[in-house]
Scaffold this motif. Structure first.
Motif, PDB file in Angstrom:
ATOM      1  N   ARG A   9      -0.672   1.945  -1.072  1.00  0.00           N
ATOM      2  CA  ARG A   9      -0.676   3.408  -1.095  1.00  0.00           C
ATOM      3  C   ARG A   9      -0.048   3.976   0.171  1.00  0.00           C
ATOM      4  O   ARG A   9       0.423   5.118   0.182  1.00  0.00           O
ATOM      5  N   THR A  10      -0.030   3.196   1.222  1.00  0.00           N
ATOM      6  CA  THR A  10       0.551   3.660   2.492  1.00  0.00           C
ATOM      7  C   THR A  10       2.002   3.215   2.644  1.00  0.00           C
ATOM      8  O   THR A  10       2.618   3.459   3.684  1.00  0.00           O
ATOM      9  N   PHE A  11       2.558   2.582   1.603  1.00  0.00           N
ATOM     10  CA  PHE A  11       3.908   2.027   1.727  1.00  0.00           C
ATOM     11  C   PHE A  11       4.989   3.103   1.692  1.00  0.00           C
ATOM     12  O   PHE A  11       4.953   4.025   0.894  1.00  0.00           O
ATOM     13  N   LYS A  12       5.948   2.958   2.603  1.00  0.00           N
ATOM     14  CA  LYS A  12       7.178   3.744   2.623  1.00  0.00           C
ATOM     15  C   LYS A  12       8.309   2.781   2.978  1.00  0.00           C
ATOM     16  O   LYS A  12       8.080   1.744   3.597  1.00  0.00           O
ATOM     17  N   LEU A  13       9.524   3.129   2.572  1.00  0.00           N
ATOM     18  CA  LEU A  13      10.654   2.256   2.898  1.00  0.00           C
ATOM     19  C   LEU A  13      10.802   2.041   4.397  1.00  0.00           C
ATOM     20  O   LEU A  13      11.252   0.983   4.832  1.00  0.00           O
ATOM     21  N   SER A  14      10.406   3.022   5.163  1.00  0.00           N
ATOM     22  CA  SER A  14      10.497   2.902   6.619  1.00  0.00           C
ATOM     23  C   SER A  14       9.536   1.849   7.164  1.00  0.00           C
ATOM     24  O   SER A  14       9.683   1.395   8.301  1.00  0.00           O
ATOM     25  N   LYS A  15       8.558   1.425   6.328  1.00  0.00           N
ATOM     26  CA  LYS A  15       7.570   0.436   6.760  1.00  0.00           C
ATOM     27  C   LYS A  15       7.874  -0.960   6.223  1.00  0.00           C
ATOM     28  O   LYS A  15       7.047  -1.865   6.368  1.00  0.00           O
ATOM     29  N   ILE A  16       9.051  -1.153   5.606  1.00  0.00           N
ATOM     30  CA  ILE A  16       9.351  -2.408   4.932  1.00  0.00           C
ATOM     31  C   ILE A  16       9.346  -3.608   5.872  1.00  0.00           C
ATOM     32  O   ILE A  16       9.103  -4.744   5.447  1.00  0.00           O
ATOM     33  N   ASN A  17       9.597  -3.383   7.169  1.00  0.00           N
ATOM     34  CA  ASN A  17       9.617  -4.491   8.128  1.00  0.00           C
ATOM     35  C   ASN A  17       8.256  -4.761   8.768  1.00  0.00           C
ATOM     36  O   ASN A  17       8.134  -5.688   9.572  1.00  0.00           O
ATOM     37  N   GLU A  18       7.264  -3.958   8.420  1.00  0.00           N
ATOM     38  CA  GLU A  18       5.924  -4.203   8.934  1.00  0.00           C
ATOM     39  C   GLU A  18       5.334  -5.439   8.251  1.00  0.00           C
ATOM     40  O   GLU A  18       5.634  -5.716   7.082  1.00  0.00           O
ATOM     41  N   PRO A  19       4.518  -6.213   8.974  1.00  0.00           N
ATOM     42  CA  PRO A  19       4.008  -7.489   8.444  1.00  0.00           C
ATOM     43  C   PRO A  19       3.376  -7.409   7.062  1.00  0.00           C
ATOM     44  O   PRO A  19       3.588  -8.296   6.238  1.00  0.00           O
ATOM     45  N   GLN A  20       2.622  -6.348   6.766  1.00  0.00           N
ATOM     46  CA  GLN A  20       1.919  -6.277   5.487  1.00  0.00           C
ATOM     47  C   GLN A  20       2.844  -5.987   4.314  1.00  0.00           C
ATOM     48  O   GLN A  20       2.468  -6.188   3.150  1.00  0.00           O
ATOM     49  N   PHE A  21       4.067  -5.504   4.602  1.00  0.00           N
ATOM     50  CA  PHE A  21       5.006  -5.169   3.528  1.00  0.00           C
ATOM     51  C   PHE A  21       6.287  -5.999   3.552  1.00  0.00           C
ATOM     52  O   PHE A  21       7.114  -5.881   2.645  1.00  0.00           O
ATOM     53  N   ARG A  22       6.438  -6.845   4.537  1.00  0.00           N
ATOM     54  CA  ARG A  22       7.696  -7.568   4.728  1.00  0.00           C
ATOM     55  C   ARG A  22       8.073  -8.440   3.530  1.00  0.00           C
ATOM     56  O   ARG A  22       9.245  -8.644   3.235  1.00  0.00           O
ATOM     57  N   HIS A  23       7.068  -8.952   2.830  1.00  0.00           N
ATOM     58  CA  HIS A  23       7.353  -9.841   1.702  1.00  0.00           C
ATOM     59  C   HIS A  23       8.095  -9.130   0.573  1.00  0.00           C
ATOM     60  O   HIS A  23       8.771  -9.775  -0.238  1.00  0.00           O
ATOM     61  N   LEU A  24       7.996  -7.796   0.510  1.00  0.00           N
ATOM     62  CA  LEU A  24       8.651  -7.053  -0.557  1.00  0.00           C
ATOM     63  C   LEU A  24      10.171  -7.112  -0.455  1.00  0.00           C
ATOM     64  O   LEU A  24      10.878  -6.875  -1.443  1.00  0.00           O
ATOM     65  N   LYS A  25      10.699  -7.427   0.726  1.00  0.00           N
ATOM     66  CA  LYS A  25      12.150  -7.518   0.893  1.00  0.00           C
ATOM     67  C   LYS A  25      12.746  -8.619   0.030  1.00  0.00           C
ATOM     68  O   LYS A  25      13.931  -8.586  -0.310  1.00  0.00           O
ATOM     69  N   LEU A  26      11.924  -9.587  -0.333  1.00  0.00           N
ATOM     70  CA  LEU A  26      12.423 -10.670  -1.186  1.00  0.00           C
ATOM     71  C   LEU A  26      12.807 -10.176  -2.578  1.00  0.00           C
ATOM     72  O   LEU A  26      13.578 -10.834  -3.282  1.00  0.00           O
TER      73      LEU A  26
END
Length: 227
Positions: A9-26
């Protein structure tokens, strides 16, 4: 209801490199794959593709009921990615790495050795919802770039990932792995792939398994020190 380990719910594209969201880049691997798929489908003429066939293909009858697991494969991918994204990002990363390796190897083979299959029935003996579904799939998916089978490769990768999921029950794993194996068989019965395509996917899966899970999983089991 089980609580997700990541709060999207706190996800934004600007946060894609943060540890909790980094896996989404795959997930970008899918964009690369679809781009390459589009290019190979449109730039390599059908006539330039070598037919893939073996004697066993002629012994396997067309059976439209295998459309159920064949189409269920799409929901299996989406459901598995969603589950692991919510509850086990490490397995999400492993599954996506497996898929990306399979995609890259598959695309390299399609480019270097363009191939096709000529197994589809000219007409269906029966008229029912399943033959109509297969007719629709035939119209949407060409019979080129079939060896190795991505249906098989992804299914084995998904089965492998679920077997490593500690939170999944024995019955859940049994059902999902059995369904993945049924998908692998279905590709031959709906005449979307030759048996050769199925077998060709196996070494691709071995490579993808080692790259995706080798250091974090198999090394611990194959090379663990005796107690």
């Amino acid at each position: 209801m089980r609580k997700p380990v990541v709060d999207y719910r706190t996800f934004k594209l600007s946060k894609i490199n943060e540890p909790q969201f980094r896996h989404l880049k795959l997930l970008l691997g899918w964009l690369v794959y679809f781009a390459l798929y589009f290019l190979t489908e449109n730039l390599i003429p059908y006539e330039k593709c070598s037919p893939v066939h073996c004697a066993l293909d002629d012994m396997i009858p067309f059976c439209e009921y295998f459309a159920i697991p064949y189409v269920g494969w799409y929901f299996l991918i989406a459901g598995s990615l969603l589950y692991f994204a919510l509850y086990n990002p490490e397995n999400f990363k492993g599954m996506m790495k497996f898929i990306i390796v399979a995609q890259l190897v598959g695309m390299a083979i399609y480019i270097l050795f363009p191939n096709r299959q000529d197994l589809r029935p000219a007409e269906f003996v029966r008229d029912n919802i399943f033959t109509r579904l297969m007719g629709l799939l035939y119209s949407l998916d060409t019979s080129t770039n079939v060896c190795p089978s991505m249906h098989v490769a992804y299914s084995i990768g998904i089965a492998s990932t679920w077997l490593k999921e500690k939170s999944a029950s024995k019955w859940c794993k049994t059902f999902l792995v059995s369904f993945c194996l049924l998908v692998c068989i279905s590709v031959a019965f709906v005449k979307q792939h030759s048996v050769v395509d199925i077998l060709a996917a196996l070494p691709v899966c071995l490579l993808a398994e080692w790259i995706a899970f080798g250091k974090t999983y198999w090394n611990k089991r194959l090379f663990r020190k005796p107690v």
